[in-house]
Motif scaffolding. Sequence first.
Motif, PDB file in Angstrom:
ATOM      1  N   LEU A 160      -0.954   2.703  -5.144  1.00 33.35           N
ATOM      2  CA  LEU A 160      -2.325   3.165  -5.074  1.00 33.35           C
ATOM      3  C   LEU A 160      -2.663   4.031  -6.283  1.00 33.35           C
ATOM      4  O   LEU A 160      -3.758   3.963  -6.834  1.00 33.35           O
ATOM      5  N   LYS A 161      -1.694   4.855  -6.671  1.00 29.88           N
ATOM      6  CA  LYS A 161      -1.940   5.693  -7.846  1.00 29.88           C
ATOM      7  C   LYS A 161      -2.178   4.824  -9.075  1.00 29.88           C
ATOM      8  O   LYS A 161      -3.067   5.069  -9.887  1.00 29.88           O
ATOM      9  N   GLU A 162      -1.371   3.772  -9.201  1.00 28.54           N
ATOM     10  CA  GLU A 162      -1.538   2.916 -10.372  1.00 28.54           C
ATOM     11  C   GLU A 162      -2.833   2.125 -10.314  1.00 28.54           C
ATOM     12  O   GLU A 162      -3.491   1.878 -11.326  1.00 28.54           O
ATOM     13  N   LEU A 163      -3.209   1.766  -9.097  1.00 20.67           N
ATOM     14  CA  LEU A 163      -4.413   0.948  -8.951  1.00 20.67           C
ATOM     15  C   LEU A 163      -5.676   1.745  -9.245  1.00 20.67           C
ATOM     16  O   LEU A 163      -6.558   1.311  -9.979  1.00 20.67           O
ATOM     17  N   TYR A 164      -5.769   2.949  -8.668  1.00 22.49           N
ATOM     18  CA  TYR A 164      -7.000   3.704  -8.770  1.00 22.49           C
ATOM     19  C   TYR A 164      -6.929   4.879  -9.717  1.00 22.49           C
ATOM     20  O   TYR A 164      -7.927   5.534  -9.981  1.00 22.49           O
ATOM     21  N   GLY A 165      -5.724   5.170 -10.203  1.00 19.87           N
ATOM     22  CA  GLY A 165      -5.569   6.303 -11.117  1.00 19.87           C
ATOM     23  C   GLY A 165      -5.696   7.637 -10.430  1.00 19.87           C
ATOM     24  O   GLY A 165      -6.119   8.625 -11.009  1.00 19.87           O
ATOM     25  N   MET A 166      -5.360   7.657  -9.132  1.00 22.87           N
ATOM     26  CA  MET A 166      -5.507   8.902  -8.376  1.00 22.87           C
ATOM     27  C   MET A 166      -4.371   9.009  -7.378  1.00 22.87           C
ATOM     28  O   MET A 166      -3.796   8.005  -6.982  1.00 22.87           O
ATOM     29  N   ASP A 167      -4.140  10.241  -6.907  1.00 23.01           N
ATOM     30  CA  ASP A 167      -3.158  10.406  -5.837  1.00 23.01           C
ATOM     31  C   ASP A 167      -3.785  10.120  -4.501  1.00 23.01           C
ATOM     32  O   ASP A 167      -4.928  10.486  -4.234  1.00 23.01           O
ATOM     33  N   PHE A 168      -3.041   9.437  -3.661  1.00 22.30           N
ATOM     34  CA  PHE A 168      -3.529   9.124  -2.322  1.00 22.30           C
ATOM     35  C   PHE A 168      -2.575   9.673  -1.271  1.00 22.30           C
ATOM     36  O   PHE A 168      -1.386   9.849  -1.527  1.00 22.30           O
ATOM     37  N   THR A 169      -3.090   9.919  -0.096  1.00 23.33           N
ATOM     38  CA  THR A 169      -2.236  10.258   1.037  1.00 23.33           C
ATOM     39  C   THR A 169      -2.370   9.163   2.071  1.00 23.33           C
ATOM     40  O   THR A 169      -3.483   8.679   2.350  1.00 23.33           O
ATOM     41  N   LEU A 170      -1.251   8.741   2.613  1.00 20.57           N
ATOM     42  CA  LEU A 170      -1.267   7.712   3.659  1.00 20.57           C
ATOM     43  C   LEU A 170      -1.253   8.373   5.022  1.00 20.57           C
ATOM     44  O   LEU A 170      -0.514   9.324   5.258  1.00 20.57           O
ATOM     45  N   TYR A 171      -2.078   7.883   5.886  1.00 22.56           N
ATOM     46  CA  TYR A 171      -2.113   8.397   7.249  1.00 22.56           C
ATOM     47  C   TYR A 171      -1.744   7.280   8.212  1.00 22.56           C
ATOM     48  O   TYR A 171      -2.276   6.168   8.126  1.00 22.56           O
ATOM     49  N   HIS A 172      -0.848   7.560   9.094  1.00 22.18           N
ATOM     50  CA  HIS A 172      -0.476   6.548  10.101  1.00 22.18           C
ATOM     51  C   HIS A 172      -0.805   7.051  11.466  1.00 22.18           C
ATOM     52  O   HIS A 172      -0.662   8.233  11.764  1.00 22.18           O
ATOM     53  N   ASP A 173      -1.281   6.100  12.321  1.00 23.94           N
ATOM     54  CA  ASP A 173      -1.195   6.396  13.740  1.00 23.94           C
ATOM     55  C   ASP A 173      -0.881   5.111  14.469  1.00 23.94           C
ATOM     56  O   ASP A 173      -0.630   4.099  13.838  1.00 23.94           O
ATOM     57  N   ALA A 174      -0.896   5.160  15.742  1.00 23.48           N
ATOM     58  CA  ALA A 174      -0.444   3.981  16.503  1.00 23.48           C
ATOM     59  C   ALA A 174      -1.329   2.781  16.196  1.00 23.48           C
ATOM     60  O   ALA A 174      -0.861   1.640  16.112  1.00 23.48           O
ATOM     61  N   ALA A 175      -2.627   3.040  16.015  1.00 25.12           N
ATOM     62  CA  ALA A 175      -3.535   1.904  15.861  1.00 25.12           C
ATOM     63  C   ALA A 175      -3.558   1.363  14.446  1.00 25.12           C
ATOM     64  O   ALA A 175      -3.640   0.152  14.240  1.00 25.12           O
ATOM     65  N   ALA A 176      -3.536   2.253  13.468  1.00 28.41           N
ATOM     66  CA  ALA A 176      -3.790   1.759  12.114  1.00 28.41           C
ATOM     67  C   ALA A 176      -3.191   2.659  11.062  1.00 28.41           C
ATOM     68  O   ALA A 176      -2.745   3.774  11.330  1.00 28.41           O
ATOM     69  N   THR A 177      -3.232   2.122   9.843  1.00 30.93           N
ATOM     70  CA  THR A 177      -2.881   2.914   8.666  1.00 30.93           C
ATOM     71  C   THR A 177      -4.140   3.076   7.835  1.00 30.93           C
ATOM     72  O   THR A 177      -4.909   2.123   7.663  1.00 30.93           O
ATOM     73  N   TYR A 178      -4.362   4.270   7.313  1.00 32.48           N
ATOM     74  CA  TYR A 178      -5.464   4.375   6.378  1.00 32.48           C
ATOM     75  C   TYR A 178      -5.111   5.362   5.294  1.00 32.48           C
ATOM     76  O   TYR A 178      -4.209   6.177   5.424  1.00 32.48           O
ATOM     77  N   VAL A 179      -5.836   5.225   4.188  1.00 25.78           N
ATOM     78  CA  VAL A 179      -5.519   6.067   3.031  1.00 25.78           C
ATOM     79  C   VAL A 179      -6.733   6.897   2.655  1.00 25.78           C
ATOM     80  O   VAL A 179      -7.873   6.607   2.997  1.00 25.78           O
ATOM     81  N   ARG A 180      -6.414   7.999   1.949  1.00 20.59           N
ATOM     82  CA  ARG A 180      -7.479   8.886   1.513  1.00 20.59           C
ATOM     83  C   ARG A 180      -7.073   9.467   0.178  1.00 20.59           C
ATOM     84  O   ARG A 180      -5.973   9.981   0.022  1.00 20.59           O
ATOM     85  N   ALA A 240       0.834  -1.207   0.000  1.00 21.20           N
ATOM     86  CA  ALA A 240       0.000   0.000   0.000  1.00 21.20           C
ATOM     87  C   ALA A 240       0.866   1.253   0.000  1.00 21.20           C
ATOM     88  O   ALA A 240       0.901   2.022   0.953  1.00 21.20           O
ATOM     89  N   THR A 241       1.555   1.446  -1.097  1.00 22.17           N
ATOM     90  CA  THR A 241       2.358   2.664  -1.247  1.00 22.17           C
ATOM     91  C   THR A 241       1.581   3.629  -2.120  1.00 22.17           C
ATOM     92  O   THR A 241       0.682   3.234  -2.883  1.00 22.17           O
ATOM     93  N   THR A 242       1.953   4.878  -2.040  1.00 17.37           N
ATOM     94  CA  THR A 242       1.250   5.869  -2.860  1.00 17.37           C
ATOM     95  C   THR A 242       1.416   5.553  -4.343  1.00 17.37           C
ATOM     96  O   THR A 242       0.499   5.746  -5.145  1.00 17.37           O
ATOM     97  N   ALA A 243       2.576   5.038  -4.696  1.00 21.77           N
ATOM     98  CA  ALA A 243       2.807   4.697  -6.112  1.00 21.77           C
ATOM     99  C   ALA A 243       1.842   3.620  -6.561  1.00 21.77           C
ATOM    100  O   ALA A 243       1.188   3.737  -7.601  1.00 21.77           O
TER     101      ALA A 243
END
Lengths: 338, 260, 284
Positions: free
Chosen positions: B232-252, B227-230
């Motif tokens: 994700l970009k190739e998968l969905y054709g869009m730029d994503f931002t990764l968010y991390h915190d202690a509990a989880a990782t999520y993308v937007r 789940a890298t931005t690269a």
Amino acid sequence: MKLLIQKPVIFISLSAMLLAIIAIYMLTIGTASIPVHTVLSIILEKLLGIHNQDIPTTQQTIVWNFRGQRIALAMIVGSGLAVSGTCFQTMFKNPLADPFILGVSSGAALGASIAIVTGRTDCMIVLAFTGAILSLAMVYFLGQQSMHNSSDQQLLLAGIACGAMLNAMLSALMALNSQQMQMIVFWLMGSLTNYVDTLMPVFVIVSIGVMVVMLFARDLDVMALGDEDARFLGVDVDKVKPLLLIVTSLMTGACVSVSGIIGFIGLIVPHIVRKIVGTTHLVILPLSAIFGAIFLLLADGLTRMVPLMSGIPVGVVTALFGSPFFLYILYATGRRLR
Amino acid sequence: MDILQIQSLTVGYGAKAVLENISLTAKEGEFISVVAPNGTGKTTLLKTIAGVLLPINGSIHLNGKNLSSYSRRELARQIAVVGADILAPGYDALQMVLMGRFPHSSRFSGPSANDHAIVEAAMEDVDIWHKRRCQYSELSQGERQKVIIARALAQQPQLLLLDEPTAHLDIANQFAILQLIKQAALQTEMAVIAVIHDINLALEFSTKLLFVKNSQVLAYGNPEKVATTANLKELYGMDFTLYHDAAATYVRPNLKKEDE
Amino acid sequence: MFFTIPHKGIEQSNIDINKDSIGREKPQRIVSLSPGNTEILFALSAGDRVVGVASYSDYPEDAKNKPSIGGYHAPDVEKILSLAPDLVIAMGEVQVKYIQSLKRAGIVVVSVEPKNMQEILDAIDIISAAIGEQERGVALRSELEHKLSEVRRVTANSTSKRVFLEVWDSPLLTVGNKSFINDIINQAGGINVAAERNVDYTPCDIETLYSYDPDAYVVISHSRNASRAFINKADFADMAAVKNQQIAAINDDLLTRPGPRSFTGLVKLAEILHPEAIKDGEIK
């Protein structure tokens, strides 16, 4: 939970007893009224060799040979058609399916008509059954694709198409042989009075058929979910479905060969049974067999008890009473869905 | 031993391939999510693994043996599938879940007391036991989904295949169910392969991710690697931002602001 | 003077017999819509004037060579019209639709539907008048009437025999009182055991046959002989007809075609029922 499991067994046993009572009662009706105790004595003597009282041979012949054959035939054909109907409705997931949906009855009718037209009425039953088998083979061959896929459509279409073609051939046969048209029509209307040299073949076929279907009762439960889910849950649909279709079609073919086309039993009885006891095939199948036998016994009994109906073939009676009942089912189902 | 070993698998219908050259292994306790844009043959992949479709190419081994060497019933004892919603006329929820015991039961008898116990446990776990007497067709979509999941768990499989298992559940239930499945996987040493639409859910629970695009494997491996931005970009054709915190990782996804 | 016939079951239309008797040409192109009518026409020596016949018109031999206009149940109206008939002899209510079509096309149609032997004789009258063979008609009629009265004479002194007529074995079919075969049985000195049924052909179940216990069992053979009779099954061994070997067969053509041969059938049936009175067709 225990009560629920016990209830079906009790219900099945009670139904079986009801069937026995009706069957014995039917043995007392006919052109000569024979009292129940005489009938029972005859049964005891013929089945168990217990001699109770001296009974004139004419009465014995009437009860055991004539009425006995008719009653036995009613039970065999009634249960065979009802079980086939139950199986077809589950396998096609279609409440409108009946055992004749694949055109097996049309094949049998054509075979019987060929026997009538060529004067070979001694081979009538054999020719009818051959017709049934050939039409089944034709439908299987044409619908093969869908036996192994998840779509039943092709199989049903093959059945309808073959049935239509065979019916057309039958009509042509009748038109070309107008002298025997009436005989063919009477045969088609279904009757339990066709003389059968021995009931053994049809009894064996129907018994084996019912047993095989019972063997797959749990598979049928799962197949009701659809072919795909059934496969996921471990049912070998590609083997079980063709097997069951062939077995029930042979059962239906055997029944039609001896009795003509008796409709609505395969259609109505499964609906009634499901309404009463639900959807578990281990319960529905034996009950269908019993209720199918009762239904046909009663229909045939009507033709003997009501003078007005004595000339009417039993297939017409089942249609007369079955179709309004079927309309009622449609109405009630529609109302429930609303 | 690996529960599932797939090598160079190509799946599709007839000659038409929908997914090509897939290789992965699934071990006990693993949770592999297949993430892809719509309509890329994910369902076909699951059906092929379940043994219902023939692969076009490649091999599948279940517990070391070739998939084709198993009978249908044996397969159903080891693989459970949670698939599309179906209409099951006349069955109540309990009867539906009981069918999960079919591959383990004998031909001649009804469900045993043991079967009932397993079914009850599974239904309690997904919190649908209180609706066991309801007609399946009258339940809500979410409740039906739970019933099917309970059925799959009742099968006590070694490999659980899920096709969009949380599609009709609210967010609380989505997390609860996937949590349950993950725990079951760990406790019963089961492997899970799930087609999951929601990338964030996948990130939350998966031990491995499989990204698929244009019938090819885009990336496979641990979530951090895949789940890298690269990708994700190739998968969905869009730029994503990764968010991390202690509990989880999520993308937007980075949506363009109106005034840009 | 118009010639009106007040008989049941016989319909006459579009015929002005007057013209015939004052010398109009007799019909030269006649089409018959039933095998029985064909036989009547040939018996009146009008065979050479017949240009079309219904299927199964196979008696006498010459009738086989005539063009076929289709079956009794559905005659081919176009084919009939193409033969340009000046007279069509039809058979009753079954063909009413076709009779109407023919009339609309301007064809002269005479329709007869005998319900008993007397009406067969009347039909011969009507047909012979329609084709202009009154003399031959009278002769034929009196010959047949003579047969009938002879049969009734010799069987009058014997008790009527109860007889079951098997029309078909599978399904078992017999005749009720609406069939003219019923009348043939009566005239032959027999009683149809199924006479109380108000139908034409009717199915019969084995128990009812057994309870009828007829004195004689006659099979209408469609190229079947008596040994294939239904009653030869083992269960019927103690029936009177079987024990006394009173089982016989009659060719179906003799009993199912209302025409001159019905009277031959009558004699044959009487012989079966009363062998003491008739032997080899010779009335004693």
